[in-house]
Write a protein that holds these residues in place. Structure first.
Motif, PDB file in Angstrom:
ATOM      1  N   SER A 237       0.705  -1.087  -0.123  1.00 52.89           N
ATOM      2  CA  SER A 237       0.064  -0.029   0.069  1.00 52.89           C
ATOM      3  C   SER A 237       0.938   1.321   0.089  1.00 52.89           C
ATOM      4  O   SER A 237       0.428   2.049  -0.824  1.00 52.89           O
ATOM      5  CB  SER A 237      -0.921  -0.101   1.381  1.00 52.89           C
ATOM      6  N   THR A 238       1.964   1.169   0.903  1.00 55.48           N
ATOM      7  CA  THR A 238       2.947   2.425   0.916  1.00 55.48           C
ATOM      8  C   THR A 238       3.631   2.674  -0.445  1.00 55.48           C
ATOM      9  O   THR A 238       3.621   3.719  -0.806  1.00 55.48           O
ATOM     10  CB  THR A 238       4.001   1.917   1.699  1.00 55.48           C
ATOM     11  N   VAL A 239       3.702   1.573  -1.211  1.00 54.70           N
ATOM     12  CA  VAL A 239       4.343   2.055  -2.642  1.00 54.70           C
ATOM     13  C   VAL A 239       3.378   2.140  -3.762  1.00 54.70           C
ATOM     14  O   VAL A 239       3.683   2.016  -4.823  1.00 54.70           O
ATOM     15  CB  VAL A 239       5.438   0.734  -3.164  1.00 54.70           C
ATOM     16  N   GLY A 240       1.985   2.461  -3.332  1.00 58.63           N
ATOM     17  CA  GLY A 240       0.926   2.489  -4.382  1.00 58.63           C
ATOM     18  C   GLY A 240       0.273   1.543  -5.185  1.00 58.63           C
ATOM     19  O   GLY A 240      -0.229   1.686  -6.273  1.00 58.63           O
ATOM     20  N   ALA A 241       0.661   0.142  -4.692  1.00 61.57           N
ATOM     21  CA  ALA A 241      -0.108  -0.873  -5.184  1.00 61.57           C
ATOM     22  C   ALA A 241      -1.491  -1.195  -4.827  1.00 61.57           C
ATOM     23  O   ALA A 241      -2.209  -2.075  -5.477  1.00 61.57           O
ATOM     24  CB  ALA A 241       0.711  -2.122  -5.259  1.00 61.57           C
ATOM     25  N   SER A 242      -1.767  -0.579  -3.737  1.00 59.47           N
ATOM     26  CA  SER A 242      -3.403  -1.037  -3.353  1.00 59.47           C
ATOM     27  C   SER A 242      -4.309   0.265  -3.597  1.00 59.47           C
ATOM     28  O   SER A 242      -3.979   1.365  -4.260  1.00 59.47           O
ATOM     29  CB  SER A 242      -3.352  -0.987  -1.614  1.00 59.47           C
ATOM     30  N   THR A 243      -5.561   0.037  -3.238  1.00 53.79           N
ATOM     31  CA  THR A 243      -6.591   0.908  -3.539  1.00 53.79           C
ATOM     32  C   THR A 243      -7.515   1.028  -2.156  1.00 53.79           C
ATOM     33  O   THR A 243      -7.446   0.037  -1.369  1.00 53.79           O
ATOM     34  CB  THR A 243      -7.292   0.585  -4.622  1.00 53.79           C
ATOM     35  N   PRO A 244      -8.160   2.053  -2.050  1.00 53.17           N
ATOM     36  CA  PRO A 244      -9.254   2.118  -0.981  1.00 53.17           C
ATOM     37  C   PRO A 244      -9.905   0.833  -0.732  1.00 53.17           C
ATOM     38  O   PRO A 244     -10.099   0.233   0.275  1.00 53.17           O
ATOM     39  CB  PRO A 244      -9.927   3.156  -1.103  1.00 53.17           C
ATOM     40  N   THR A 245     -10.253   0.363  -1.985  1.00 53.96           N
ATOM     41  CA  THR A 245     -11.224  -0.930  -2.049  1.00 53.96           C
ATOM     42  C   THR A 245     -10.457  -2.260  -1.347  1.00 53.96           C
ATOM     43  O   THR A 245     -11.079  -2.789  -0.637  1.00 53.96           O
ATOM     44  CB  THR A 245     -11.926  -1.312  -3.391  1.00 53.96           C
ATOM     45  N   LEU A 246      -9.323  -2.276  -1.948  1.00 52.53           N
ATOM     46  CA  LEU A 246      -8.222  -3.468  -1.460  1.00 52.53           C
ATOM     47  C   LEU A 246      -8.130  -3.360   0.005  1.00 52.53           C
ATOM     48  O   LEU A 246      -8.145  -4.331   0.500  1.00 52.53           O
ATOM     49  CB  LEU A 246      -7.063  -3.588  -2.135  1.00 52.53           C
ATOM     50  N   ASP A 247      -7.850  -2.138   0.436  1.00 47.38           N
ATOM     51  CA  ASP A 247      -7.721  -1.940   1.816  1.00 47.38           C
ATOM     52  C   ASP A 247      -8.838  -2.198   2.845  1.00 47.38           C
ATOM     53  O   ASP A 247      -8.777  -2.856   3.974  1.00 47.38           O
ATOM     54  CB  ASP A 247      -7.351  -0.608   2.157  1.00 47.38           C
ATOM     55  N   LYS A 248      -9.986  -1.964   2.233  1.00 44.16           N
ATOM     56  CA  LYS A 248     -11.255  -2.022   3.080  1.00 44.16           C
ATOM     57  C   LYS A 248     -11.481  -3.631   2.881  1.00 44.16           C
ATOM     58  O   LYS A 248     -11.971  -4.092   4.004  1.00 44.16           O
ATOM     59  CB  LYS A 248     -12.416  -1.392   2.190  1.00 44.16           C
ATOM     60  N   LEU A 249     -11.176  -4.441   1.959  1.00 46.81           N
ATOM     61  CA  LEU A 249     -11.430  -5.634   1.745  1.00 46.81           C
ATOM     62  C   LEU A 249     -10.337  -6.510   2.670  1.00 46.81           C
ATOM     63  O   LEU A 249     -10.907  -7.338   3.475  1.00 46.81           O
ATOM     64  CB  LEU A 249     -11.070  -6.258   0.249  1.00 46.81           C
ATOM     65  N   VAL A 250      -9.196  -6.005   2.924  1.00 49.26           N
ATOM     66  CA  VAL A 250      -8.306  -7.028   3.855  1.00 49.26           C
ATOM     67  C   VAL A 250      -8.896  -6.508   5.394  1.00 49.26           C
ATOM     68  O   VAL A 250      -8.802  -7.554   6.021  1.00 49.26           O
ATOM     69  CB  VAL A 250      -6.942  -6.167   3.777  1.00 49.26           C
ATOM     70  N   ASP A 251      -9.185  -5.354   5.661  1.00 47.24           N
ATOM     71  CA  ASP A 251      -9.750  -4.853   7.026  1.00 47.24           C
ATOM     72  C   ASP A 251     -10.806  -5.801   7.175  1.00 47.24           C
ATOM     73  O   ASP A 251     -11.061  -6.493   8.383  1.00 47.24           O
ATOM     74  CB  ASP A 251     -10.273  -3.436   7.051  1.00 47.24           C
ATOM     75  N   LEU A 252     -11.869  -6.043   6.244  1.00 46.77           N
ATOM     76  CA  LEU A 252     -13.128  -6.949   6.436  1.00 46.77           C
ATOM     77  C   LEU A 252     -12.693  -8.458   6.830  1.00 46.77           C
ATOM     78  O   LEU A 252     -13.105  -9.031   7.864  1.00 46.77           O
ATOM     79  CB  LEU A 252     -13.858  -6.801   5.116  1.00 46.77           C
ATOM     80  N   LEU A 253     -11.633  -8.925   6.082  1.00 46.31           N
ATOM     81  CA  LEU A 253     -11.345 -10.228   6.047  1.00 46.31           C
ATOM     82  C   LEU A 253     -10.708 -10.422   7.439  1.00 46.31           C
ATOM     83  O   LEU A 253     -10.829 -11.428   8.251  1.00 46.31           O
ATOM     84  CB  LEU A 253     -10.323 -10.659   5.050  1.00 46.31           C
TER      85      LEU A 253
END
Ligand code: PMV
Length: 310
Positions: A237-253
């Motif tokens: 995420s720090t290097v720009g590969a993530s998105t808000p949707t992916l971050d949200k999905l990781v948090d959800l899991l």
């Protein structure tokens, strides 16, 4: 006469992106497959199930033609073949659908021409198509799709097979957004130009994390492996590969009890790779579906490309 080949897709467990810049990464073959049939024909023709033979599909299939040309030139046979592709791997989802396709094409073609290729050779031929699609690809995708199982991979070195007893269960969740690997590789590479010292440190730590992750996987320590995945997601995420949707999905899991989760592959959309708690997978898949996410479980290890005459 017809030759068939089936190649699995893949998930990168740790080290994506940094592997393009010389780090070690850990990858596993995933049980969804691409099937290719090759037969003699009047001229080179490539068909992909579900796509009409219009201009855009011609452009889409050009990388496959590159694999056919490379292998036929090097092994000295005529490239007048019909290639039929049937894929069960979602495209643009970080699961290596193009790599699996290229590997299956190289393997089916070799079989048709009566040649036995080592998996490293299949991967080398498949790479001609991967480079055409992704630009600066590391080669990890074609190597894991060809070899199967789990590998530690670093550019310029022979892939190291990671062996263990039994099998491990993972969950793959689709974010629902397709994206281009080439764009993401370029975006992350810009971080390297902007912060070279920081990037070098992160690449070193990605190698270290991949070694550690391989040990945790071999020992079946899924809780600790999960922590490494979640940490890796934060770095990506720090290097720009993530998105808000992916971050949200990781948090959800994580909130649903997974031991760890991260984006897998290039990011920017695509899929999330997670470790479910024992006995929770079916309920997790149902819960994710109710929230609009498609997911499936995969057992690791699974086999690599195989080919036969049919
Ligand atoms: O998203 P995919 O399946 O194309 O995986 C790309 C993995 C990268 O590390 C970002 C690129 C590479 O070639 O290693």
């Amino acid at each position: 006469m017809k030759a068939c080949a089936e190649a699995p897709c893949k998930a990168i467990i740790t080290g994506e992106h940094f592997v393009v810049h010389g780090a070690w990464a850990l990858a596993a073959a995933v049980e969804r497959k691409v099937r290719v049939e090759a037969s003699e024909a009047e001229e080179l023709a490539i068909e992909s199930e579900g796509h009409r033979p219009d201009d855009s599909s011609e452009k889409r299939l050009a990388p496959v033609a590159k694999v056919v040309t490379k292998i036929s030139e090097e092994l000295r046979f005529n490239p007048r073949v019909l290639i039929r592709i049937t894929s069960h791997v979602p495209e643009g989802s970080g699961l290596g659908s193009s790599a699996a396709t290229m590997v299956a094409v190289a393997s089916a073609l070799a079989k048709l021409k009566g040649m036995e290729l080592a998996t490293s050779e299949v991967a080398r031929y498949a790479m001609a198509g991967e480079t055409a699609i992704h630009g600066k690809a590391s080669g990890i995708d074609v190597n894991i799709c060809a070899t199967g199982g789990v590998i530690m991979y670093k550019m310029g070195e022979e892939a190291k097979k990671v062996r263990f007893a039994g099998s491990r269960r993972f969950l793959i969740v689709q974010s629902g957004t397709k994206r281009s690997t080439r764009t993401l590789i370029d975006r992350v590479s810009q971080m390297k130009v902007k912060y070279p010292g920081l990037f070098a440190g992160l690449a070193d730590s990605a190698s270290f994390i991949s070694e550690l992750a391989a040990t945790r996987l071999v020992n079946g320590d899924m809780q600790e492996l999960g922590r490494l995945l979640t940490y890796s997601h934060a770095v990506l995420s720090t290097v720009g590969a993530s998105t808000p949707t992916l971050d949200k999905l990781v948090d959800l899991l994580l909130a649903l009890g997974c031991y760890g989760a991260k984006l897998t592959g290039a990011g920017g959309g695509g899929s999330v790779f997670a470790i479910p708690r024992e006995g929770s997978t079916d309920a997790l898949i149902t819960e994710l579906k109710s929230r609009g996410y498609e997911s499936f479980q995969t057992n690791v290890p699974t086999g690599g490309v195989r080919s036969w005459l049919g």
